[in-house]
Design a protein around this motif. Structure first.
Motif, PDB file in Angstrom:
ATOM      1  N   ALA A   1       0.858  -1.191   0.000  1.00 26.99           N
ATOM      2  CA  ALA A   1       0.000   0.000   0.000  1.00 26.99           C
ATOM      3  C   ALA A   1       0.886   1.230   0.000  1.00 26.99           C
ATOM      4  CB  ALA A   1      -0.923   0.000   1.223  1.00 26.99           C
ATOM      5  N   ALA A   2       0.312   2.338  -0.488  1.00 23.75           N
ATOM      6  CA  ALA A   2       1.061   3.601  -0.539  1.00 23.75           C
ATOM      7  C   ALA A   2       0.102   4.756  -0.360  1.00 23.75           C
ATOM      8  CB  ALA A   2       1.813   3.736  -1.861  1.00 23.75           C
ATOM      9  N   GLY A   3       0.572   5.784   0.315  1.00 26.57           N
ATOM     10  CA  GLY A   3      -0.224   6.982   0.525  1.00 26.57           C
ATOM     11  C   GLY A   3       0.604   8.218   0.303  1.00 26.57           C
ATOM     12  N   GLY A   4       0.086   9.354   0.762  1.00 24.49           N
ATOM     13  CA  GLY A   4       0.776  10.608   0.510  1.00 24.49           C
ATOM     14  C   GLY A   4       2.063  10.762   1.280  1.00 24.49           C
ATOM     15  N   VAL A   5       2.189  10.083   2.420  1.00 26.52           N
ATOM     16  CA  VAL A   5       3.360  10.257   3.276  1.00 26.52           C
ATOM     17  C   VAL A   5       4.220   9.000   3.341  1.00 26.52           C
ATOM     18  CG1 VAL A   5       4.123  10.709   5.645  1.00 26.52           C
ATOM     19  CG2 VAL A   5       2.246  12.027   4.657  1.00 26.52           C
ATOM     20  N   GLY A   6       3.588   7.827   3.387  1.00 28.52           N
ATOM     21  CA  GLY A   6       4.359   6.608   3.579  1.00 28.52           C
ATOM     22  C   GLY A   6       3.901   5.478   2.693  1.00 28.52           C
ATOM     23  N   GLU A   7       4.571   4.355   2.830  1.00 30.49           N
ATOM     24  CA  GLU A   7       4.231   3.158   2.077  1.00 30.49           C
ATOM     25  C   GLU A   7       4.558   1.932   2.920  1.00 30.49           C
ATOM     26  OE1 GLU A   7       6.452   3.974  -1.423  1.00 30.49           O
ATOM     27  OE2 GLU A   7       8.357   3.293  -0.585  1.00 30.49           O
ATOM     28  N   VAL A   8       3.836   0.840   2.652  1.00 25.44           N
ATOM     29  CA  VAL A   8       4.010  -0.403   3.397  1.00 25.44           C
ATOM     30  C   VAL A   8       4.450  -1.502   2.434  1.00 25.44           C
ATOM     31  CG1 VAL A   8       2.882  -2.150   4.811  1.00 25.44           C
ATOM     32  CG2 VAL A   8       2.317   0.259   5.133  1.00 25.44           C
ATOM     33  N   TRP A   9       5.488  -2.249   2.846  1.00 25.68           N
ATOM     34  CA  TRP A   9       6.046  -3.311   2.016  1.00 25.68           C
ATOM     35  C   TRP A   9       5.994  -4.643   2.753  1.00 25.68           C
ATOM     36  CZ3 TRP A   9       8.801  -2.838  -2.791  1.00 25.68           C
ATOM     37  CH2 TRP A   9       8.861  -1.531  -3.283  1.00 25.68           C
ATOM     38  N   ARG A  10       5.783  -5.710   1.999  1.00 23.07           N
ATOM     39  CA  ARG A  10       6.044  -7.044   2.513  1.00 23.07           C
ATOM     40  C   ARG A  10       7.540  -7.276   2.359  1.00 23.07           C
ATOM     41  NH1 ARG A  10       6.634 -12.070   0.457  1.00 23.07           N
ATOM     42  NH2 ARG A  10       6.122 -11.362  -1.656  1.00 23.07           N
ATOM     43  N   ALA A  11       8.174  -7.758   3.417  1.00 22.31           N
ATOM     44  CA  ALA A  11       9.636  -7.897   3.399  1.00 22.31           C
ATOM     45  C   ALA A  11      10.045  -9.184   4.104  1.00 22.31           C
ATOM     46  CB  ALA A  11      10.287  -6.691   4.081  1.00 22.31           C
TER      47      ALA A  11
ATOM     48  N   ASP B   1      12.707 -10.849   6.746  1.00 19.30           N
ATOM     49  CA  ASP B   1      13.680 -10.625   7.813  1.00 19.30           C
ATOM     50  C   ASP B   1      14.773 -11.689   7.637  1.00 19.30           C
ATOM     51  OD1 ASP B   1      15.164 -10.486  10.119  1.00 19.30           O
ATOM     52  OD2 ASP B   1      13.435 -10.342  11.465  1.00 19.30           O
ATOM     53  N   THR B   2      15.914 -11.288   7.087  1.00 18.44           N
ATOM     54  CA  THR B   2      16.962 -12.259   6.763  1.00 18.44           C
ATOM     55  C   THR B   2      17.643 -12.820   7.998  1.00 18.44           C
ATOM     56  OG1 THR B   2      18.584 -10.462   6.537  1.00 18.44           O
ATOM     57  CG2 THR B   2      17.404 -11.150   4.550  1.00 18.44           C
ATOM     58  N   ALA B   3      17.560 -12.109   9.124  1.00 17.95           N
ATOM     59  CA  ALA B   3      18.199 -12.596  10.345  1.00 17.95           C
ATOM     60  C   ALA B   3      17.391 -13.698  11.006  1.00 17.95           C
ATOM     61  CB  ALA B   3      18.412 -11.443  11.323  1.00 17.95           C
ATOM     62  N   LEU B   4      16.059 -13.545  11.012  1.00  8.66           N
ATOM     63  CA  LEU B   4      15.191 -14.519  11.680  1.00  8.66           C
ATOM     64  C   LEU B   4      14.396 -15.362  10.697  1.00  8.66           C
ATOM     65  CD1 LEU B   4      13.852 -12.374  14.668  1.00  8.66           C
ATOM     66  CD2 LEU B   4      15.783 -13.970  14.626  1.00  8.66           C
ATOM     67  N   ASP B   5      14.588 -15.137   9.413  1.00  4.78           N
ATOM     68  CA  ASP B   5      13.929 -15.931   8.377  1.00  4.78           C
ATOM     69  C   ASP B   5      12.406 -15.937   8.551  1.00  4.78           C
ATOM     70  OD1 ASP B   5      13.679 -17.474   6.119  1.00  4.78           O
ATOM     71  OD2 ASP B   5      13.962 -19.379   7.176  1.00  4.78           O
ATOM     72  N   ARG B   6      11.826 -14.761   8.540  1.00  2.00           N
ATOM     73  CA  ARG B   6      10.378 -14.624   8.667  1.00  2.00           C
ATOM     74  C   ARG B   6       9.900 -13.465   7.793  1.00  2.00           C
ATOM     75  NH1 ARG B   6       9.567 -12.047  14.776  1.00  2.00           N
ATOM     76  NH2 ARG B   6      10.969 -10.260  14.496  1.00  2.00           N
ATOM     77  N   THR B   7       8.615 -13.487   7.452  1.00  2.00           N
ATOM     78  CA  THR B   7       8.020 -12.420   6.654  1.00  2.00           C
ATOM     79  C   THR B   7       7.468 -11.345   7.580  1.00  2.00           C
ATOM     80  OG1 THR B   7       7.422 -14.031   4.956  1.00  2.00           O
ATOM     81  CG2 THR B   7       6.343 -11.891   4.857  1.00  2.00           C
ATOM     82  N   VAL B   8       7.729 -10.085   7.254  1.00  3.87           N
ATOM     83  CA  VAL B   8       7.295  -8.964   8.090  1.00  3.87           C
ATOM     84  C   VAL B   8       6.702  -7.873   7.194  1.00  3.87           C
ATOM     85  CG1 VAL B   8       9.012  -9.400   9.883  1.00  3.87           C
ATOM     86  CG2 VAL B   8       9.580  -7.886   7.962  1.00  3.87           C
ATOM     87  N   ALA B   9       6.141  -6.864   7.828  1.00  2.00           N
ATOM     88  CA  ALA B   9       5.679  -5.662   7.126  1.00  2.00           C
ATOM     89  C   ALA B   9       6.602  -4.514   7.485  1.00  2.00           C
ATOM     90  CB  ALA B   9       4.246  -5.336   7.520  1.00  2.00           C
ATOM     91  N   VAL B  10       7.053  -3.781   6.491  1.00  2.00           N
ATOM     92  CA  VAL B  10       7.935  -2.638   6.718  1.00  2.00           C
ATOM     93  C   VAL B  10       7.204  -1.374   6.271  1.00  2.00           C
ATOM     94  CG1 VAL B  10      10.090  -1.495   6.073  1.00  2.00           C
ATOM     95  CG2 VAL B  10      10.057  -3.961   6.470  1.00  2.00           C
ATOM     96  N   LYS B  11       7.019  -0.468   7.199  1.00  2.14           N
ATOM     97  CA  LYS B  11       6.401   0.827   6.905  1.00  2.14           C
ATOM     98  C   LYS B  11       7.499   1.874   6.871  1.00  2.14           C
ATOM     99  CE  LYS B  11       3.006   4.098   8.750  1.00  2.14           C
ATOM    100  NZ  LYS B  11       1.940   4.284   9.752  1.00  2.14           N
ATOM    101  N   MET B  12       7.554   2.647   5.800  1.00  6.50           N
ATOM    102  CA  MET B  12       8.607   3.643   5.659  1.00  6.50           C
ATOM    103  C   MET B  12       8.065   4.909   5.022  1.00  6.50           C
ATOM    104  SD  MET B  12      10.583   1.413   2.759  1.00  6.50           S
ATOM    105  CE  MET B  12      12.114   2.274   3.012  1.00  6.50           C
ATOM    106  N   LEU B  13       8.747   6.015   5.286  1.00  8.56           N
ATOM    107  CA  LEU B  13       8.352   7.288   4.696  1.00  8.56           C
ATOM    108  C   LEU B  13       8.694   7.306   3.214  1.00  8.56           C
ATOM    109  CD1 LEU B  13       9.580   9.786   7.454  1.00  8.56           C
ATOM    110  CD2 LEU B  13       7.246   8.956   7.075  1.00  8.56           C
ATOM    111  N   ARG B  14       7.879   8.021   2.447  1.00  7.05           N
ATOM    112  CA  ARG B  14       8.192   8.194   1.035  1.00  7.05           C
ATOM    113  C   ARG B  14       9.459   9.049   0.909  1.00  7.05           C
ATOM    114  NH1 ARG B  14       3.687   7.063  -2.402  1.00  7.05           N
ATOM    115  NH2 ARG B  14       4.594   8.429  -3.982  1.00  7.05           N
ATOM    116  N   PRO B  15      10.192   8.903  -0.186  1.00  8.96           N
ATOM    117  CA  PRO B  15      11.468   9.628  -0.321  1.00  8.96           C
ATOM    118  C   PRO B  15      11.337  11.132  -0.134  1.00  8.96           C
ATOM    119  CG  PRO B  15      11.273   7.961  -2.032  1.00  8.96           C
ATOM    120  CD  PRO B  15       9.955   7.990  -1.332  1.00  8.96           C
TER     121      PRO B  15
END
Length: 468
Positions: A13-23, A25-39
């Motif tokens: 998903a993406a909005g005016g300020v941020g976006e959410v990614w499926r990612a 976790d290479t350290a624990l070998d699990r799927t997570v959600a990463v929320k980050m600010l747009r550039p």
């Protein structure tokens, strides 16, 4: 990669300020959600601080109804700030409603119960979500509910991020006190939850208009419309209690969760099917002019900054402002526009002057202003019968205008036996308590008050007889 640990796989998903990614976790070998600010917002100190506070808020909470936070990065080393969260398998309630339109009453009270459980945890931590809406309630495949997006949640440390007179939220679900520019409390989250329940039962939000300002003013001044008779009366009573204009009249999150769980087990609620979608009633512009909104003097400079969130777990960036009448007149002067004509004989009504007062006194006060009064009653648990809880229209109006006053009425509910039964079971007594009524005759020579007559009046008569 985000840092050296998280590999971005798919933007969800993406909005005016941020976006959410499926990612991953290479350290624990699990799927997570990463929320980050747009550039374009990654360098904004305000947005960076909001994301940091969201991480802190979520880290301080632990509840099955809340998304869990795993990690946070402050964006150093040329990285965007990010928040790593539990990846929830489900869809927003907004998507469910877009497909089904209305939900069975039993499903609605189940959603309310679970959301209230999560809010009870949030409020116990001295936090207020401030943006409860269908997009921020995720429904998992097993039917469980998760509250997301604490990007504009408010705690003691967030006061410096909210400018004076600014209100953050989504207009369709905005609590009256938020629309009026007052302080935000947990009761505001419960009002928004009540509006969500109303939409689930009616197939649309209670107030709709192309003008978001008109929607916010409607939430501030107008009682939420009554639900159709097809909705079971106990469910309607719960929704009306949640959407009371007076924050003090709304039950807290713990009480709402318990109330909704009882309704879930009510056979009449369980058997009720989804209702029809209510027809849309367009909300008129306040006072006939979307820009000039009459308000009490201490609110005339109110600025409403309403941040709309684009998707679940995502902070939005759109906003709108309510300008004071003086600012509007100044703008018209600059553009050569002339103010609209006003009736010669007008009065101004501020509904907050009448909330909480007795119905008879409010009716007399409005009639003295030259207004006609129509009275409607609504069930509002926690408010005395005959107490005014709403008034519409408001603002400047012509003498002779009909004003509708909404007053609380009492609803007889079976909640008392539940409390009595629990008390009996704790003491080892019978599950069905017995009530004994003893009629004692009045002492000889003493006058008895007539049925329905106040005791003080009866005492007055006795004194008079004594003098004779």
């Amino acid at each position: 990669m985000v840092g050296e640990r998280y590999r971005l796989c798919e933007r969800l998903a993406a909005g005016g300020v941020g976006e959410v990614w499926r990612a991953e976790d290479t350290a624990l070998d699990r799927t997570v959600a990463v929320k980050m600010l747009r550039p374009e917002h990654a360098e904004s100190e305000e947005y960076r601080e909001r994301l940091r506070l969201e991480a802190r808020h979520l880290a301080a909470l632990s509840h099955p109804r809340l998304a869990e936070v795993y990690d946070y990065g402050d964006g150093r080393e040329d990285q965007r700030p990010y928040l790593v969260m539990e990846l929830i398998d489900g869809e927003p309630l907004s998507a469910v409603l877009a497909r089904a339109r209305t939900l069975p009453p039993r499903r609605v009270v189940e959603i309310v119960a679970q959301a209230a459980e999560g809010l009870a945890c949030v409020h116990a931590a001295a936090l207020v979500h401030r943006d409860m809406k269908p997009a921020n309630l995720l429904i998992r495949p097993d039917g469980s509910v998760k509250i997301t997006d604490f990007g504009i949640a408010r705690g003691p440390e967030t006061l410096r991020l909210t400018r004076t007179g600014e209100v953050i939220g989504t207009p369709l679900y905005l609590a009256p006190e938020q629309a009026a520019g007052y302080g935000v409390t947990p009761a505001g989250d419960l009002y928004s939850l009540g509006v969500i329940a109303w939409e689930c039962l009616a197939g649309r939000p209670p107030f709709q208009s192309d003008d978001v300002l008109a929607v916010a003013i409607a939430h501030r001044d107008r009682p939420v419309p009554l639900l159709p008779d097809s909705v079971p009366e106990p469910v309607r009573a719960l929704v009306e209690a949640l959407t009371a204009k007076d924050p003090a009249a709304r039950p807290d999150a713990v009480a709402v969760a318990e109330w909704a769980r009882r309704l879930r087990d009510d056979p009449a609620v369980a058997a009720a099917p989804p209702g029809p979608v209510l027809a849309v009633e367009e909300e008129p512009s306040p006072a006939g002019d979307t820009a000039e909104v009459p308000a009490s003097p201490h609110r005339r400079a109110l600025l409403l900054g309403v941040g709309a969130v684009a998707a679940a777990a995502l902070t939005g960036a759109s906003g709108w402002a309510l300008r004071s009448p003086s600012a509007v007149r100044s703008a018209r002067a600059q553009t050569g526009g002339a103010p609209s004509a006003r009736p010669r004989r007008t009065v101004t009504v501020d509904p907050t002057d009448y909330y909480g007062h007795r119905l008879d006194s409010v009716v007399k006060a409005l009639q003295r202003l030259g207004l006609r009064v129509s009275v409607r009653h609504q069930v509002v648990p926690g408010r005395s019968s005959g107490t005014v809880v709403g008034l519409t229209p408001s603002g400047e109006m012509a003498v002779g205008t009909t004003v509708t006053v909404y007053a609380a009425r009492t609803l007889t509910t079976p909640s008392a036996p539940h409390r009595t039964t629990r008390a009996a079971s704790r003491t080892g007594g019978s599950a069905e308590p017995t009530r004994t009524v003893v009629h004692r005759p009045a002492p000889p020579g003493k006058a008895k008050a007539k049925a329905g007559e106040p005791k003080g009046k009866a005492k007055g008569k006795r004194r008079k007889h004594g003098k004779d």
